[in-house]
Design an enzyme around this catalytic site. Structure first.
Site, PDB file in Angstrom:
ATOM      1  N   ILE A  14       0.836  -1.210   0.000  1.00  0.00           N
ATOM      2  CA  ILE A  14       0.000   0.000   0.000  1.00  0.00           C
ATOM      3  C   ILE A  14       0.871   1.260   0.000  1.00  0.00           C
ATOM      4  CG2 ILE A  14      -1.729   1.296   1.337  1.00  0.00           C
ATOM      5  CD1 ILE A  14      -2.715  -1.509   2.399  1.00  0.00           C
ATOM      6  N   ASP A  58      15.132   2.025  10.386  1.00  0.00           N
ATOM      7  CA  ASP A  58      14.260   1.128  11.146  1.00  0.00           C
ATOM      8  C   ASP A  58      13.345   1.982  12.015  1.00  0.00           C
ATOM      9  OD1 ASP A  58      12.975  -0.639  12.752  1.00  0.00           O
ATOM     10  OD2 ASP A  58      14.793  -1.480  13.677  1.00  0.00           O
ATOM     11  N   SER A 137      -4.673   2.730   9.011  1.00  0.00           N
ATOM     12  CA  SER A 137      -5.189   1.855  10.065  1.00  0.00           C
ATOM     13  C   SER A 137      -5.639   0.583   9.356  1.00  0.00           C
ATOM     14  CB  SER A 137      -6.329   2.562  10.815  1.00  0.00           C
ATOM     15  OG  SER A 137      -6.991   1.711  11.699  1.00  0.00           O
ATOM     16  N   TYR A 151      -1.791  -6.798  16.811  1.00  0.00           N
ATOM     17  CA  TYR A 151      -1.938  -6.062  15.554  1.00  0.00           C
ATOM     18  C   TYR A 151      -3.276  -5.307  15.517  1.00  0.00           C
ATOM     19  CZ  TYR A 151      -2.631  -4.957  10.667  1.00  0.00           C
ATOM     20  OH  TYR A 151      -2.884  -4.277   9.504  1.00  0.00           O
ATOM     21  N   LYS A 155      -4.006  -1.202  15.391  1.00  0.00           N
ATOM     22  CA  LYS A 155      -4.761  -0.491  14.350  1.00  0.00           C
ATOM     23  C   LYS A 155      -5.940   0.281  14.962  1.00  0.00           C
ATOM     24  CE  LYS A 155      -1.964  -1.216  11.392  1.00  0.00           C
ATOM     25  NZ  LYS A 155      -1.366  -0.281  10.432  1.00  0.00           N
TER      26      LYS A 155
HETATM   27  N1  LIG Z   1      -2.324  -5.961   3.513  1.00  0.00           N
HETATM   28  C1  LIG Z   1      -3.419  -5.866   4.241  1.00  0.00           C
HETATM   29  O1  LIG Z   1      -4.302  -6.746   4.198  1.00  0.00           O
HETATM   30  C2  LIG Z   1      -3.625  -4.648   5.124  1.00  0.00           C
HETATM   31  C3  LIG Z   1      -4.935  -4.377   5.563  1.00  0.00           C
HETATM   32  C4  LIG Z   1      -5.143  -3.264   6.376  1.00  0.00           C
HETATM   33  C5  LIG Z   1      -4.087  -2.456   6.733  1.00  0.00           C
HETATM   34  N2  LIG Z   1      -2.842  -2.741   6.301  1.00  0.00           N
HETATM   35  C6  LIG Z   1      -1.731  -1.848   6.713  1.00  0.00           C
HETATM   36  O2  LIG Z   1      -1.109  -1.311   5.569  1.00  0.00           O
HETATM   37  C7  LIG Z   1       0.205  -0.880   5.915  1.00  0.00           C
HETATM   38  C8  LIG Z   1       1.149  -1.322   4.818  1.00  0.00           C
HETATM   39  O3  LIG Z   1       1.221  -2.747   4.804  1.00  0.00           O
HETATM   40  P1  LIG Z   1       1.167  -3.587   3.463  1.00  0.00           P
HETATM   41  O4  LIG Z   1      -0.042  -4.424   3.499  1.00  0.00           O
HETATM   42  O5  LIG Z   1       1.406  -2.705   2.307  1.00  0.00           O
HETATM   43  O6  LIG Z   1       2.384  -4.602   3.732  1.00  0.00           O
HETATM   44  P2  LIG Z   1       3.865  -4.678   3.149  1.00  0.00           P
HETATM   45  O7  LIG Z   1       3.849  -4.844   1.674  1.00  0.00           O
HETATM   46  O8  LIG Z   1       4.522  -5.733   3.998  1.00  0.00           O
HETATM   47  O9  LIG Z   1       4.504  -3.248   3.480  1.00  0.00           O
HETATM   48  C9  LIG Z   1       5.017  -2.912   4.750  1.00  0.00           C
HETATM   49  C10 LIG Z   1       5.934  -1.719   4.609  1.00  0.00           C
HETATM   50  O10 LIG Z   1       6.369  -1.327   5.926  1.00  0.00           O
HETATM   51  C11 LIG Z   1       7.792  -1.287   5.937  1.00  0.00           C
HETATM   52  N3  LIG Z   1       8.339  -1.629   7.242  1.00  0.00           N
HETATM   53  C12 LIG Z   1       8.165  -2.769   7.946  1.00  0.00           C
HETATM   54  N4  LIG Z   1       8.900  -2.731   9.081  1.00  0.00           N
HETATM   55  C13 LIG Z   1       9.535  -1.540   9.078  1.00  0.00           C
HETATM   56  C14 LIG Z   1      10.447  -0.905   9.970  1.00  0.00           C
HETATM   57  N5  LIG Z   1      10.829  -1.504  11.117  1.00  0.00           N
HETATM   58  N6  LIG Z   1      10.920   0.319   9.653  1.00  0.00           N
HETATM   59  C15 LIG Z   1      10.554   0.920   8.490  1.00  0.00           C
HETATM   60  N7  LIG Z   1       9.686   0.383   7.613  1.00  0.00           N
HETATM   61  C16 LIG Z   1       9.201  -0.838   7.901  1.00  0.00           C
HETATM   62  C17 LIG Z   1       8.220  -2.300   4.896  1.00  0.00           C
HETATM   63  O11 LIG Z   1       9.541  -2.047   4.492  1.00  0.00           O
HETATM   64  P3  LIG Z   1      10.712  -3.167   4.625  1.00  0.00           P
HETATM   65  O12 LIG Z   1      10.277  -4.314   3.747  1.00  0.00           O
HETATM   66  O13 LIG Z   1      11.935  -2.443   4.201  1.00  0.00           O
HETATM   67  O14 LIG Z   1      10.747  -3.582   6.077  1.00  0.00           O
HETATM   68  C18 LIG Z   1       7.196  -2.044   3.799  1.00  0.00           C
HETATM   69  O15 LIG Z   1       7.589  -0.939   3.042  1.00  0.00           O
HETATM   70  C19 LIG Z   1       0.503  -1.483   7.290  1.00  0.00           C
HETATM   71  O16 LIG Z   1       0.380  -0.467   8.266  1.00  0.00           O
HETATM   72  C20 LIG Z   1      -0.593  -2.517   7.462  1.00  0.00           C
HETATM   73  O17 LIG Z   1      -0.912  -2.718   8.812  1.00  0.00           O
HETATM   74  C21 LIG Z   1      -2.580  -3.818   5.488  1.00  0.00           C
END
Ligand SMILES: NC(=O)c1ccc[n+]([C@@H]2O[C@H](COP(=O)([O-])OP(=O)(O)OC[C@H]3O[C@@H](n4cnc5c(N)ncnc54)[C@H](OP(=O)(O)O)[C@@H]3O)[C@@H](O)[C@H]2O)c1
Length: 262
Positions: A14, A58, A137, A151, A155
Site C-alpha cells: 500500500i 528502522d 489503520s 496487531y 490499528k
Molecule cells: N495488507 C493488508 O491486508 C492490510 C490491511 C489493512 C491495513 N494494512 C496496513 O497497511 C500498511 C502497509 O502494509 P502492506 O499491506 O502494504 O504490507 P507490506 O507490503 O509488507 O509493506 C510494509 C511496509 O512497511 C515497511 N516496514 C516494515 N517494518 C519496518 C520498519 N521496522 N521500519 C521501516 N519500515 C518498515 C516495509 O519495508 P521493509 O520491507 O523495508 O521492512 C514495507 O515498506 C501497514 O500499516 C498494514 O498494517 C494492510
C-alpha cells in the site's frame, strides 16, 4: 515548486502505491522503509518526474524515526502531506506462537513510531497552518482480533489517534484522515506468518486501488475511508453495532492458524 509528501513503508504494498499516487499528482517525495530495497524504489519513482529522497531507517526504533525526521528537515522544505503507513503484523496464538519481541515490534512500529513521527511533523504543519496527515489503520481496528491480537489493537489505536487529532486540529488548517483497508494483496500476510489462515487465502483488494482511495479521501479532507471491496464496507458498518464477543468469534474463524483448511 512541487508540494512534498512523506510516505513510510513505501518499499512495497500500500505504501509503494501511495508513493506512486503522490508522485503522479506532482508531489516530491521522502520515502522510508527498513531494508535497502527502498533505494531501488526511489530510483523507480524518480522516473515519474518528481524528486525522491529514499531513507533507509528502522522506524521501530526511536533513533530510526529521528533519522527520518532529520532527513525531512534537511530538505529545508515543508511537509505538505504525511502518510504514516509502515506497519507489520504477527499471526498466531499470543502465548504459544508469538514472542514478546514480535509483539513489541508491532507496538514500536505501528504505535510508538506513529506517535513519534506525527508529533515531530505536525508541529511544523500547525505552525504553517497547513498540511494533511494520512494514517493507514485497518478494518481490523473495528473488531477485537484473536490470533492477531496486538496487531488489531495497534490499528484500533491508530484509528482513535487519527480521529482524536482531527478534532483537536480542526481550526488549524491541518487535516487528518484515517485509511481503513480490508485484506489487501501485499506482503503483509506472508510477513505475519499467516498464510495458513482463511483471511490470507481469501479474495483481497488491489493495493493500488486502496492507495487511490486513501489519497482521494486525504485530498477531500475526509475523516476516514474504508477502502476496497463492498464486503469491507459492510464489515466496518457491522462493526459499529455488533458486540465485541460476537466480532471476536467471527474474526477467529478467519485468523486462527490452520483455518485455511477448515
Ligand atoms: N495488507 C493488508 O491486508 C492490510 C490491511 C489493512 C491495513 N494494512 C496496513 O497497511 C500498511 C502497509 O502494509 P502492506 O499491506 O502494504 O504490507 P507490506 O507490503 O509488507 O509493506 C510494509 C511496509 O512497511 C515497511 N516496514 C516494515 N517494518 C519496518 C520498519 N521496522 N521500519 C521501516 N519500515 C518498515 C516495509 O519495508 P521493509 O520491507 O523495508 O521492512 C514495507 O515498506 C501497514 O500499516 C498494514 O498494517 C494492510
Amino acid at each position: 515548486m512541487n508540494p512534498q509528501a512523506v510516505v513510510t513503508g513505501a518499499s512495497s504494498g500500500i505504501g509503494l502505491e501511495l508513493a506512486k499516487v503522490f508522485a503522479d499528482n506532482g508531489y516530491d517525495l521522502v520515502i522510508a522503509a527498513e531494508d535497502d530495497a527502498i533505494g531501488t524504489v526511489g530510483g523507480e519513482l524518480r522516473g515519474r518526474g518528481v524528486q525522491v529522497d529514499a531513507v533507509q531507517a528502522d522506524l521501530s526504533s526511536y533513533q530510526g524515526v529521528e533519522e527520518l525526521v532529520a532527513r525531512i528537515r534537511a530538505s529545508g522544505r515543508p511537509v505538505d502531506a504525511l502518510a504514516v503507513n509502515a506497519g507489520v503484523g504477527v499471526g498466531g496464538d499470543f502465548v504459544r506462537d508469538t514472542s514478546v519481541d514480535d509483539n513489541l515490534e508491532i507496538v514500536n512500529l505501528n504505535v510508538t513510531s506513529a506517535v513519534h513521527l506525527t508529533h515531530r511533523v505536525l508541529a511544523d504543519m500547525v505552525d504553517r497552518k497547513e498540511g494533511r496527515v494520512l494514517f493507514t489503520s485497518s478494518i481490523a481496528a473495528t473488531t477485537p482480533g484473536p490470533f492477531q491480537t496486538v496487531y488489531a489493537a495497534s490499528k484500533a489505536f491508530l484509528a482513535s489517534f487519527g480521529q482524536g487529532l482531527r478534532e483537536e486540529l480542526k481550526d488549524t488548517g491541518v487535516s487528518v484522515t484515517t485509511l481503513m483497508p480490508g485484506p489487501t494483496d501485499t506482503n503483509f500476510f506472508d510477513r505475519a506468518g499467516m498464510q495458513d489462515t482463511k483471511v490470507a487465502q481469501s479474495a483481497k483488494d488491489d493495493p493500488a486501488q486502496v492507495a487511490r482511495e486513501g489519497f482521494e479521501a486525504l485530498m477531500k479532507g475526509r475523516d476516514h475511508v474504508v477502502a476496497g471491496s463492498v464486503k469491507n464496507k459492510a464489515q466496518a458498518l457491522a462493526g459499529r453495532v455488533l458486540p465485541d464477543p460476537v466480532k471476536a468469534k467471527a474474526h477467529r474463524r478467519m485468523s486462527e492458524p490452520g483455518s485455511a483448511e477448515s
